[in-house]
Motif scaffolding. Structure first.
Motif, PDB file in Angstrom:
ATOM      1  N   ALA A  34       0.871  -1.176   0.000  1.00 57.49           N
ATOM      2  CA  ALA A  34       0.000   0.000   0.000  1.00 57.49           C
ATOM      3  C   ALA A  34       0.909   1.227   0.000  1.00 57.49           C
ATOM      4  O   ALA A  34       2.118   1.121   0.225  1.00 57.49           O
ATOM      5  CB  ALA A  34      -0.899  -0.011   1.236  1.00 57.49           C
ATOM      6  N   ASN A  53       0.649  -3.977   3.158  1.00 56.05           N
ATOM      7  CA  ASN A  53      -0.798  -3.813   3.235  1.00 56.05           C
ATOM      8  C   ASN A  53      -1.327  -4.525   4.478  1.00 56.05           C
ATOM      9  O   ASN A  53      -1.423  -5.734   4.526  1.00 56.05           O
ATOM     10  CB  ASN A  53      -1.455  -4.375   1.974  1.00 56.05           C
ATOM     11  CG  ASN A  53      -2.953  -4.144   1.940  1.00 56.05           C
ATOM     12  OD1 ASN A  53      -3.559  -3.742   2.928  1.00 56.05           O
ATOM     13  ND2 ASN A  53      -3.547  -4.400   0.796  1.00 56.05           N
ATOM     14  N   CYS A  55      -4.400  -3.798   5.873  1.00 64.19           N
ATOM     15  CA  CYS A  55      -5.805  -3.389   5.992  1.00 64.19           C
ATOM     16  C   CYS A  55      -6.675  -4.557   6.451  1.00 64.19           C
ATOM     17  O   CYS A  55      -6.685  -5.626   5.851  1.00 64.19           O
ATOM     18  CB  CYS A  55      -6.310  -2.858   4.661  1.00 64.19           C
ATOM     19  SG  CYS A  55      -7.936  -2.088   4.782  1.00 64.19           S
ATOM     20  N   ASP A  58     -11.933  -1.535   8.517  1.00 64.63           N
ATOM     21  CA  ASP A  58     -11.707  -0.092   8.561  1.00 64.63           C
ATOM     22  C   ASP A  58     -10.507   0.277   9.428  1.00 64.63           C
ATOM     23  O   ASP A  58     -10.364   1.425   9.848  1.00 64.63           O
ATOM     24  CB  ASP A  58     -12.962   0.627   9.081  1.00 64.63           C
ATOM     25  CG  ASP A  58     -14.091   0.612   8.062  1.00 64.63           C
ATOM     26  OD1 ASP A  58     -13.801   0.608   6.849  1.00 64.63           O
ATOM     27  OD2 ASP A  58     -15.263   0.603   8.474  1.00 64.63           O
ATOM     28  N   THR A  59      -9.645  -0.698   9.677  1.00 63.67           N
ATOM     29  CA  THR A  59      -8.418  -0.454  10.431  1.00 63.67           C
ATOM     30  C   THR A  59      -7.236  -0.895   9.581  1.00 63.67           C
ATOM     31  O   THR A  59      -7.262  -1.945   8.959  1.00 63.67           O
ATOM     32  CB  THR A  59      -8.412  -1.231  11.760  1.00 63.67           C
ATOM     33  OG1 THR A  59      -9.567  -0.869  12.520  1.00 63.67           O
ATOM     34  CG2 THR A  59      -7.162  -0.941  12.567  1.00 63.67           C
ATOM     35  N   PHE A  60      -6.223  -0.057   9.556  1.00 59.32           N
ATOM     36  CA  PHE A  60      -5.000  -0.393   8.834  1.00 59.32           C
ATOM     37  C   PHE A  60      -3.889  -0.531   9.864  1.00 59.32           C
ATOM     38  O   PHE A  60      -3.596   0.420  10.599  1.00 59.32           O
ATOM     39  CB  PHE A  60      -4.645   0.705   7.818  1.00 59.32           C
ATOM     40  CG  PHE A  60      -3.582   0.297   6.847  1.00 59.32           C
ATOM     41  CD1 PHE A  60      -3.927  -0.145   5.581  1.00 59.32           C
ATOM     42  CD2 PHE A  60      -2.242   0.324   7.193  1.00 59.32           C
ATOM     43  CE1 PHE A  60      -2.947  -0.541   4.674  1.00 59.32           C
ATOM     44  CE2 PHE A  60      -1.267  -0.074   6.313  1.00 59.32           C
ATOM     45  CZ  PHE A  60      -1.620  -0.503   5.043  1.00 59.32           C
ATOM     46  N   VAL A  84      -4.134   6.438   2.832  1.00 62.05           N
ATOM     47  CA  VAL A  84      -3.519   5.181   2.430  1.00 62.05           C
ATOM     48  C   VAL A  84      -4.139   4.768   1.103  1.00 62.05           C
ATOM     49  O   VAL A  84      -5.367   4.712   0.973  1.00 62.05           O
ATOM     50  CB  VAL A  84      -3.744   4.070   3.484  1.00 62.05           C
ATOM     51  CG1 VAL A  84      -3.020   2.797   3.068  1.00 62.05           C
ATOM     52  CG2 VAL A  84      -3.284   4.511   4.865  1.00 62.05           C
ATOM     53  N   ILE A  86      -4.856   1.832  -1.096  1.00 62.20           N
ATOM     54  CA  ILE A  86      -4.973   0.380  -1.050  1.00 62.20           C
ATOM     55  C   ILE A  86      -5.586  -0.034  -2.384  1.00 62.20           C
ATOM     56  O   ILE A  86      -6.716   0.335  -2.678  1.00 62.20           O
ATOM     57  CB  ILE A  86      -5.859  -0.067   0.128  1.00 62.20           C
ATOM     58  CG1 ILE A  86      -5.326   0.539   1.436  1.00 62.20           C
ATOM     59  CG2 ILE A  86      -5.933  -1.584   0.202  1.00 62.20           C
ATOM     60  CD1 ILE A  86      -6.335   0.524   2.563  1.00 62.20           C
ATOM     61  N   ARG A  91      -7.819   6.086   0.899  1.00 65.90           N
ATOM     62  CA  ARG A  91      -8.696   6.179   2.073  1.00 65.90           C
ATOM     63  C   ARG A  91      -8.019   7.072   3.106  1.00 65.90           C
ATOM     64  O   ARG A  91      -6.841   6.910   3.399  1.00 65.90           O
ATOM     65  CB  ARG A  91      -8.955   4.802   2.671  1.00 65.90           C
ATOM     66  CG  ARG A  91      -9.797   3.923   1.721  1.00 65.90           C
ATOM     67  CD  ARG A  91     -10.269   2.670   2.351  1.00 65.90           C
ATOM     68  NE  ARG A  91     -11.208   2.929   3.444  1.00 65.90           N
ATOM     69  CZ  ARG A  91     -11.632   1.967   4.256  1.00 65.90           C
ATOM     70  NH1 ARG A  91     -11.219   0.725   4.105  1.00 65.90           N
ATOM     71  NH2 ARG A  91     -12.477   2.252   5.237  1.00 65.90           N
ATOM     72  N   LEU A 133      -9.285   4.156   9.635  1.00 64.69           N
ATOM     73  CA  LEU A 133      -9.726   4.640   8.332  1.00 64.69           C
ATOM     74  C   LEU A 133     -11.155   5.148   8.404  1.00 64.69           C
ATOM     75  O   LEU A 133     -11.982   4.596   9.134  1.00 64.69           O
ATOM     76  CB  LEU A 133      -9.624   3.523   7.300  1.00 64.69           C
ATOM     77  CG  LEU A 133      -8.219   2.953   7.065  1.00 64.69           C
ATOM     78  CD1 LEU A 133      -8.288   1.709   6.200  1.00 64.69           C
ATOM     79  CD2 LEU A 133      -7.315   4.000   6.444  1.00 64.69           C
TER      80      LEU A 133
END
Length: 137
Positions: A34, A53, A55, A58-60, A84, A86, A91, A133
């Motif tokens: 990402a 990445n 992800c 909704d959390t990275f 980010v 992705i 996002r 995110l």
């Protein structure tokens, strides 16, 4: 002062990061990567860093291999609003540094284990970062 291991590893990473950043911008990089956009703490300009990445919904999750020795970590500590990329989508999110989290254990939970294993091998002072995110809308 930056550690010897950091200087050696980052010298090797520079070429790889340039190629990966180019591929991510063009949308042709593997899904294991990402692109993190931070705001330069001194310049205020956007800075793009290729990352693994991490992800999950909704959390990275990000394990910064060199912790606060990394400029992008210093940037997000000053300005935690990040983006980010992705796949082909950007996002927005807010970065939270988690110094008390076990970064090695966290890296074992990330989706792309081969990349996480390389990070564990090359890291000099790993640090967990959670990016909350904004929801897809």
């Amino acid at each position: 002062m930056r550690s010897r291991k950091y200087r050696i590893v980052t010298a090797a990473e520079r070429i790889n990061n340039r190629l990966t950043r180019f591929a991510l911008r063009k949308g042709i990089a593997p899904r294991a990567f990402a692109l993190l956009e931070t705001t330069g703490r001194r310049t205020g300009l956007p800075r793009h860093t290729p990352i693994g990445n991490g992800c999950v919904g909704d959390t990275f999750w990000l394990v910064a291999a060199h912790g606060t020795q990394s400029d992008y970590v210093r940037n997000l500590q000053v300005r935690p609003a990040v983006r980010v990329k992705i796949g082909n989508r950007w996002r927005a999110g807010t970065a939270v540094v988690l110094p008390d989290d076990d970064a090695h254990a966290r890296s074992r939970t990330l989706p792309y284990q081969w990349d996480a294993a390389l990070g564990r091998l090359m890291g000099s002072s790993p640090l967990t970062i959670r990016i909350d995110l904004e929801r897809n809308g």
